[in-house]
Every structure is written in C-alpha cells, then in structure tokens.
Design an enzyme around this catalytic site. Structure first.
Site, PDB file in Angstrom:
ATOM      1  N   ARG A  22       0.847  -1.203   0.000  1.00 37.36           N
ATOM      2  CA  ARG A  22       0.000   0.000   0.000  1.00 37.36           C
ATOM      3  C   ARG A  22       0.880   1.251   0.000  1.00 37.36           C
ATOM      4  O   ARG A  22       0.579   2.239  -0.660  1.00 37.36           O
ATOM      5  CB  ARG A  22      -0.952   0.016   1.205  1.00 37.36           C
ATOM      6  CG  ARG A  22      -1.643   1.356   1.394  1.00 37.36           C
ATOM      7  CD  ARG A  22      -2.892   1.308   2.281  1.00 37.36           C
ATOM      8  NE  ARG A  22      -2.744   0.478   3.449  1.00 37.36           N
ATOM      9  CZ  ARG A  22      -2.044   0.807   4.557  1.00 37.36           C
ATOM     10  NH1 ARG A  22      -1.431   1.967   4.636  1.00 37.36           N
ATOM     11  NH2 ARG A  22      -1.975  -0.026   5.571  1.00 37.36           N
ATOM     12  N   TYR A  72     -15.832  17.686 -15.216  1.00 33.16           N
ATOM     13  CA  TYR A  72     -16.371  16.322 -15.340  1.00 33.16           C
ATOM     14  C   TYR A  72     -17.441  16.112 -14.248  1.00 33.16           C
ATOM     15  O   TYR A  72     -17.257  16.556 -13.102  1.00 33.16           O
ATOM     16  CB  TYR A  72     -15.207  15.331 -15.197  1.00 33.16           C
ATOM     17  CG  TYR A  72     -15.646  13.926 -14.878  1.00 33.16           C
ATOM     18  CD1 TYR A  72     -16.450  13.201 -15.766  1.00 33.16           C
ATOM     19  CD2 TYR A  72     -15.264  13.308 -13.695  1.00 33.16           C
ATOM     20  CE1 TYR A  72     -16.861  11.918 -15.463  1.00 33.16           C
ATOM     21  CE2 TYR A  72     -15.659  12.015 -13.391  1.00 33.16           C
ATOM     22  CZ  TYR A  72     -16.464  11.333 -14.274  1.00 33.16           C
ATOM     23  OH  TYR A  72     -16.868  10.070 -13.965  1.00 33.16           O
ATOM     24  N   ASP A  78      -6.749  19.266 -14.681  1.00 35.36           N
ATOM     25  CA  ASP A  78      -7.120  17.908 -15.083  1.00 35.36           C
ATOM     26  C   ASP A  78      -6.812  17.803 -16.574  1.00 35.36           C
ATOM     27  O   ASP A  78      -7.468  18.434 -17.401  1.00 35.36           O
ATOM     28  CB  ASP A  78      -8.615  17.688 -14.796  1.00 35.36           C
ATOM     29  CG  ASP A  78      -9.039  16.252 -15.098  1.00 35.36           C
ATOM     30  OD1 ASP A  78      -8.410  15.610 -15.957  1.00 35.36           O
ATOM     31  OD2 ASP A  78     -10.024  15.789 -14.492  1.00 35.36           O
ATOM     32  N   LYS A 125      -8.261   6.683 -18.986  1.00 33.42           N
ATOM     33  CA  LYS A 125      -8.505   7.167 -20.335  1.00 33.42           C
ATOM     34  C   LYS A 125      -7.243   7.004 -21.202  1.00 33.42           C
ATOM     35  O   LYS A 125      -6.792   5.896 -21.399  1.00 33.42           O
ATOM     36  CB  LYS A 125      -8.996   8.614 -20.269  1.00 33.42           C
ATOM     37  CG  LYS A 125     -10.115   8.828 -19.214  1.00 33.42           C
ATOM     38  CD  LYS A 125     -11.318   7.985 -19.504  1.00 33.42           C
ATOM     39  CE  LYS A 125     -12.501   8.139 -18.554  1.00 33.42           C
ATOM     40  NZ  LYS A 125     -12.350   8.514 -17.197  1.00 33.42           N
TER      41      LYS A 125
HETATM   42  C1  LIG Z   1     -11.908  14.661 -17.166  1.00 29.80           C
HETATM   43  C2  LIG Z   1     -12.086  13.550 -16.173  1.00 29.80           C
HETATM   44  N1  LIG Z   1     -11.495  13.656 -14.983  1.00 29.80           N
HETATM   45  C3  LIG Z   1     -11.627  12.681 -14.044  1.00 29.80           C
HETATM   46  C4  LIG Z   1     -12.388  11.556 -14.287  1.00 29.80           C
HETATM   47  C5  LIG Z   1     -12.541  10.501 -13.211  1.00 29.80           C
HETATM   48  O1  LIG Z   1     -11.726   9.411 -13.492  1.00 29.80           O
HETATM   49  P1  LIG Z   1     -12.036   7.907 -13.048  1.00 29.80           P
HETATM   50  O2  LIG Z   1     -13.238   7.438 -13.813  1.00 29.80           O
HETATM   51  O3  LIG Z   1     -10.782   7.177 -13.362  1.00 29.80           O
HETATM   52  O4  LIG Z   1     -12.331   7.947 -11.574  1.00 29.80           O
HETATM   53  C6  LIG Z   1     -13.001  11.398 -15.535  1.00 29.80           C
HETATM   54  C7  LIG Z   1     -13.815  10.208 -15.830  1.00 29.80           C
HETATM   55  O5  LIG Z   1     -14.495  10.129 -16.807  1.00 29.80           O
HETATM   56  C8  LIG Z   1     -12.856  12.435 -16.498  1.00 29.80           C
HETATM   57  O6  LIG Z   1     -13.439  12.354 -17.702  1.00 29.80           O
END
Ligand SMILES: Cc1ncc(COP(=O)(O)O)c(C=O)c1O
Length: 417
Positions: free
Chosen positions: A65, A117, A188, A213
């Site tokens: 961990r 998001y 992000d 992604k």
């Molecule tokens: C721009 C963006 N940030 C963060 C996330 C969250 O990521 P996760 O699904 O890996 O928790 C997503 C998920 O679709 C996203 O599109």
C-alpha cells in the site's frame, strides 16, 4: 551505452526532458530486471517485503500500500512525461481528486471552472463540503478569478479542454493571477494526455489524470495519477496516498505502464481521426455546432496553438445534432464503429450523450448554462481508420436526423431501423 546500462529515470530537471516524448514513454521507469535481464518488468504481486533486521528492508519496499515496484515505475514514467519531479498513482481519477481535496484544511475555498467532469462536480458539491471545503464554480475563470478569490481560497481547479464542451482555459493566465494570491492551480489533463499538453510547463502546480482514459488507453484499467514538482506536496500527498489507501494494484500499474508506452502513437492517431470527423460534422447540414479545439472555428483556437503540441486538437469532440434529444439518442444507436458507452481515450471509438449519461448528475439549468444541452453528442475518436470513422458518423446522422423526418412526413414510409 544502452538503455539497459542506464535506464532513463525522470528528466535531469523538471521541464527539461533530455529525451523526446516517445523515447521517454518507452523507457522512463522501465529498468531491465537486474536478476534476470527481463526487458519487461515482472509484476510484483507480493504485498510485503522481507527485512534483514527490524526496520531494515532488503530493498526499497516494505508494504505494497505504501509503495510497490510496479506502481513506482509507472509513477516515474508519468513524472517524466509530465515534466514533473514526482507523480503519485491512485486507484482512480476520482480518488486522485478526493486525495487532493482532502489535503486542504477544513474551511478552505476552491474555485473551479463550471463545466468540470460530472464526477468531479459531484465530489466538489456533495463530498468536499462534508469536510468543510467549499467550492464555487465560474464559467469564465480567466476573467472572473480575482472576483472569486476569498481569504480562504487555496486551490483553483481547471479542466482544459473541459468535458464535454471542449472549452479551453489559458493555464498561464489563471496561474499568474492565482499565484499572486498564493493559490495553487490544478489542471485535469485527462482529455489531452501528456502527449498533447503539459500543464506544469504553463504554470500549473499539479496535473491530474484519469489514467483510465488515454494514459492506459485500452479501456481495461481504472486508475488515476497526480504529478507535481513541490517536495512539500510530495510529502503531504504521499502521506495521504498511504493513509487513505486508495492505491492501484500492481497488476493495474503494470498494465497502465504498458499502455503508456504507446501513448504518443495513439494520441497522434486519435487527434488525426478527430480532425477528419470534426470537419465532416462541420460540413453537415444536420449539425448545429461542433466543439473541437483542433478546428479553426473553435473560439479558443489561439489557446490550443499556444498550449497543445503542434496545436493538436486531441481525440475528443462534441457536437449539437439537429432534432433534439431523440436525434442525439438515435445517432448513438445508429453508429456501427463508435460504441455507445461512457468513458474515452481508448483505442476504440466511443459515443455518448452527456446530458443523460456522464453529466446526468448536474442540474439541467447548470448544465445548459455551460452548453451541455440534451442534443449534445460526445465522441471519443480511437485509432481506427479515419475514413471509416467519418463514414460511420455521416451514415448515423442520416439515420438520426433525415430518415425520422421522412417517416413523420410520409405516412407508412419509413427508413431503416
Ligand atoms: C476529465 C475527467 N477527470 C476525471 C475523471 C474521473 O476518473 P475515473 O473514472 O478514473 O475515476 C473522468 C472520468 O471520466 C474524467 O473524464
């Protein structure tokens, strides 16, 4: 000298990688196994590591961990690609967001762009306030930031491009204003990947990714990562990474690292494909508007030219279809190569309707204020052939927009299902 003699670690100094992106993607954090010479790192499944004497581990690891060889190698690779000194991996992009927000003291204030998001919006509005962190949202952060700042503001949260409207934010403009008030800037970078954009080079303090992604790129791992340069932040976030324990498994770290090695190839192809598809959509009479930062028509095209590698637009785009919500839904069911599914950034192309899927949790008035209408369709372009993707989109538009009208107008005459 070969890479096996001198495995590439993080760049010599942040912001100045000594090798090109492709070379770093393949070799950073990828030492050959010293005991067997294996060119590809083994998966280290052990949860615990032997100690010679109390408090004297044989190697660098004690308990998985806290750290694990596969996670550490992946973190080194991401740090190299994001021009960062450090990277820390988490069990999802959402866990990464949560840990950063939890690093703030109770009473802190955060400013976020409005069209974040949906899951990030959910965390900001429904979870952060439970531990005393308040988030306010603004649609025009470059011009509005000073008005939003309070004595408690500690963090600015940007997504550029934003999801799903693909609006861009000038990171340098926001960081300059935020830093004057001692406020940190998080970007992000999920939608572009480190291949297309490196936010730390434009003044951001932390860059985060949903590794799920583009970085992993094969739609088979849920994972997140944060990269940054500050030693103090490394201490704080590593502490929380271990204390909260939202960490990825060794296997997921290994898979994501494997995916990362081809990021430059996939990101280039996806961007080329999205450019072709965006042009076809813009030329279609069945489309109201296209959001694609690679298109000259994009309102923030100048930011793309400044912030993105070679002004690339990335693999994501969205568009408003004529015929409202029902046309948007029909379109998604009519595509044959684009699969109707949430998520993005994989080798396969995906399509979705954000208002009913990824962004359904955001109240309608707030959604529409930032352009997420019921007729908005989001496309994630994969690495299939551009011509096939273009043809797929055009035939789906015909089925979604044209044939239903013929059915309505001429009783009994219907288009294909
Ligand atoms: C721009 C963006 N940030 C963060 C996330 C969250 O990521 P996760 O699904 O890996 O928790 C997503 C998920 O679709 C996203 O599109």
């Amino acid at each position: 000298m070969t890479f096996s003699d001198h495995p590439i670690e993080t760049p010599v100094r942040p912001g100045s990688p000594v090798h090109g992106f492709g070379t770093l993607a393949v070799h950073a954090g990828s030492p050959h196994d010293p005991s067997t010479g294996a060119v590809i790192e083994p998966i280290s499944l052990s949860t615990t590591f032997a100690q010679r004497a109390v408090g004297e581990p044989v190697g660098a690891f004690e308990y998985s961990r806290s750290s694990n060889p596969n996670r550490e190698n992946f973190e080194k690779a991401v740090a190299a690609l994001e021009h960062a000194k450090y990277a820390l991996a988490f069990s999802s992009g959402s866990a990464t967001t949560a840990v950063i927000l939890q690093s703030l003291a109770a009473g802190s204030h955060v400013i976020s762009i409005s069209d974040v998001y949906g899951g990030t919006h959910r965390y900001f509005t429904q979870v952060a306030k439970a531990h005393g962190v308040k988030v306010t949202f603004t649609p025009e952060i470059e011009s509005d930031i000073v008005r939003q700042i309070t004595p408690d503001t500690k963090l600015v949260w940007i997504e550029t491009p934003s999801n799903p409207t693909l609006r861009l934010v000038d990171i340098r403009a926001v960081a300059t204003q935020a830093h004057q008030h001692g406020i940190l800037v998080v970007v992000d970078n999920t939608f572009l990947s480190p291949y297309v954009q490196n936010p730390l080079d434009h003044g951001a303090d932390i860059v985060v990714h949903s590794v799920t992604k583009y970085i992993n790129g094969h739609s088979d791992v849920v994972m997140g990562v944060a990269a940054f340069n500050s030693d103090e932040m490394k201490q704080r976030l590593s502490f929380l990474q271990n204390a909260i324990g939202a960490v990825p498994s060794a296997f997921d770290s290994w898979l994501a690292h494997r995916g990362l090695k081809t990021l430059h190839l996939r990101a280039r192809e996806a961007s080329t494909n999205a450019t072709v598809v965006a042009a076809a959509l813009e030329a279609s009479p069945h489309v109201i508007a296209v959001n694609y930062p690679g298109a000259e028509s994009h309102p923030h095209r100048e930011i793309a030219k400044k912030q993105h590698r070679n002004g690339m637009g990335g693999g994501m785009l969205s568009f408003r279809i004529k015929g409202g919500k029902s046309a948007a839904e029909k379109f998604c069911q009519a595509t044959t190569i684009y699969t109707l599914a949430e998520s993005l950034g994989g080798v396969e192309s995906l399509v979705e309707v954000p208002s009913s899927m990824t962004h359904a949790g955001i109240p309608k008035d707030q959604r529409e204020a930032v352009g997420v209408f019921d007729d908005l369709v989001r496309l994630s372009c994969g690495v299939e052939d551009a011509q096939d993707l273009k043809n797929d989109v055009l035939q789906a538009l015909e089925k979604a927009v044209v044939w239903p009208k013929i059915t309505n107008g001429l009783n009994g005459i219907s288009g294909p299902a």
